[in-house]
Design a protein around this motif. Structure first.
Motif: not given
Ligand code: F6P
Length: 361
Positions: A75, A137-139, A181-183, A234, A279, A282
């Motif tokens: 990351n 990005t899955i977002d 998810m969805g930052r 989220e 996750h 993902r």
């Molecule tokens: O950017 C994609 C994403 O799926 C976000 O929606 C989420 O906040 C983040 O990754 C979480 O990633 P990790 O747990 O790997 O830090």
């Protein structure tokens, strides 16, 4: 032309990464006669004691349906430092990475990743090293491309979760909350909410009020539907408040779904439960669309390198793969337009976003 190219995956994983890797290798070797080196664990693989793997048609055989990335990913890693709680790209290791690329005989790079990875890739380009980015990005929140691979699979997973929550919600007359998810954006929540028949969708782009959430639950109750399904991104926010974090140092989002559950249970007296999908969205096998998009991105990335179209990112626009400068690739985030067609359709069919004004008329 390049004799040997490198490929790496960076940032969070997404279903379809292996489809890109496979397409890059098959295109580079089969179509253009180049050799391929896989750089392991994102840019970490070209720092210090380098770790790489030779990629051939046989090493990528059978990986198309596999989740994750055979190259590994990181990351943040050595290129990113946290400064005042925000990730900053460090300049220092670029020189070391370039020297190692030279030793490894890697003449050009394909970097698959999101904002962070592509910003690092741009620094290689700025130092004169040929690089092509592939968005991930899955977002699905990069403005330069209509779609990123992984997004459709994430929606499938979230929709199946909603279907499953639906039957248990109806059996127990409960309020069920699904946190997805969805930052910064609510694309997964919106799409899955529509496909999985949610009653309320809470997304970052439309701040919500608990009064409106409660009104929506009660209106369903009054009309004879004694259960309610709520999808929460989220990054969703209550009006006048910020995002909720499970870890403020690492800026890890979390907790909004359970917060909604507690408030709804207290204010309505109805039993409520929260499921955090996390996750699961993902991991696992990519769906057919994400395999196809990943393959298309991978092949087009190699072709762009071959054509000298470097310092670019491949992107999907109007159904065609084009290239955009890396400098523009991550400049803008694609948010859900509050007055857009999908939000309007959701409202047309009776889904609430619990905006404060929603119940004013
Ligand atoms: O950017 C994609 C994403 O799926 C976000 O929606 C989420 O906040 C983040 O990754 C979480 O990633 P990790 O747990 O790997 O830090």
């Amino acid at each position: 032309m390049y004799k040997q190219i490198g490929i790496l995956t960076g940032g969070g994983d997404a279903p379809g990464l292996n489809a890109v890797i496979r397409a890059v290798v098959r295109t580079a070797i089969g179509e253009f006669g180049m050799k391929c080196i896989g750089i392991e664990d994102s840019f970490e693989g070209i720092l210090g004691e380098t770790h790489t793997m030779k990629l051939t048609r046989s090493t990528v055989s059978g990986i198309l349906p596999r989740g994750g990335t055979i190259l590994g990913t990181r990351n943040k890693g050595s290129f990113v430092k946290m400064v005042d709680g925000k990730p900053q790209i460090a300049q220092l290791p670029i020189g070391e990475a370039l020297a190692n690329l030279d030793i490894l005989g890697i003449e050009a790079l394909i970097a698959i990743g999101g904002e962070g990875t592509l910003a690092i890739a741009e620094q290689f380009h700025n130092r004169g090293f040929p690089v092509i980015g592939v968005p991930k990005t899955i977002d699905n929140d990069l403005a330069a491309t209509e779609l990123t691979f992984g997004f459709m699979t994430a929606i499938d997973v979230a929709t199946e979760a909603l279907d499953r929550l639906h039957t248990t919600a109806a059996s127990h007359d409960r309020v069920m909350i699904l946190e997805v998810m969805g930052r910064h954006t609510g694309w997964i929540a919106l799409h899955a909410g529509l496909a999985g028949s949610a009653d309320i969708i809470l997304i970052p782009e439309i701040p919500f009020s608990f009064d409106s959430v409660i009104r929506a639950v009660q209106e369903r109750e009054n009309s004879g539907s004694r259960f309610t399904n709520i999808v929460v991104a989220e990054g969703a926010m209550e009006v006048g408040k910020g995002e909720m974090y499970s870890d403020t140092h690492e800026l890890r989002l979390g907790g909004m779904g359970d917060h909604v559950r507690k408030v709804v249970e207290t204010m309505t007296g109805k039993e409520s439960r929260c499921t955090v999908l996390g996750h699961l969205q993902r991991g696992g096998s990519p769906n057919a669309f994400d395999r196809m998009l990943g393959t298309n991105f991978g092949a087009c990335a190699v072709r762009a390198l071959y054509n000298g179209d470097t310092g670019k990112m491949v992107a999907l626009q109007a159904g065609t793969i084009i290239t955009v400068p890396l400098s523009e690739a991550c400049a803008n985030i694609k948010t859900v337009p509050g007055d857009g067609q999908l939000v309007r359709t959701a409202r047309d069919i009776g889904i609430s976003f619990a905006a404060p004004k929603e119940f004013a008329h």
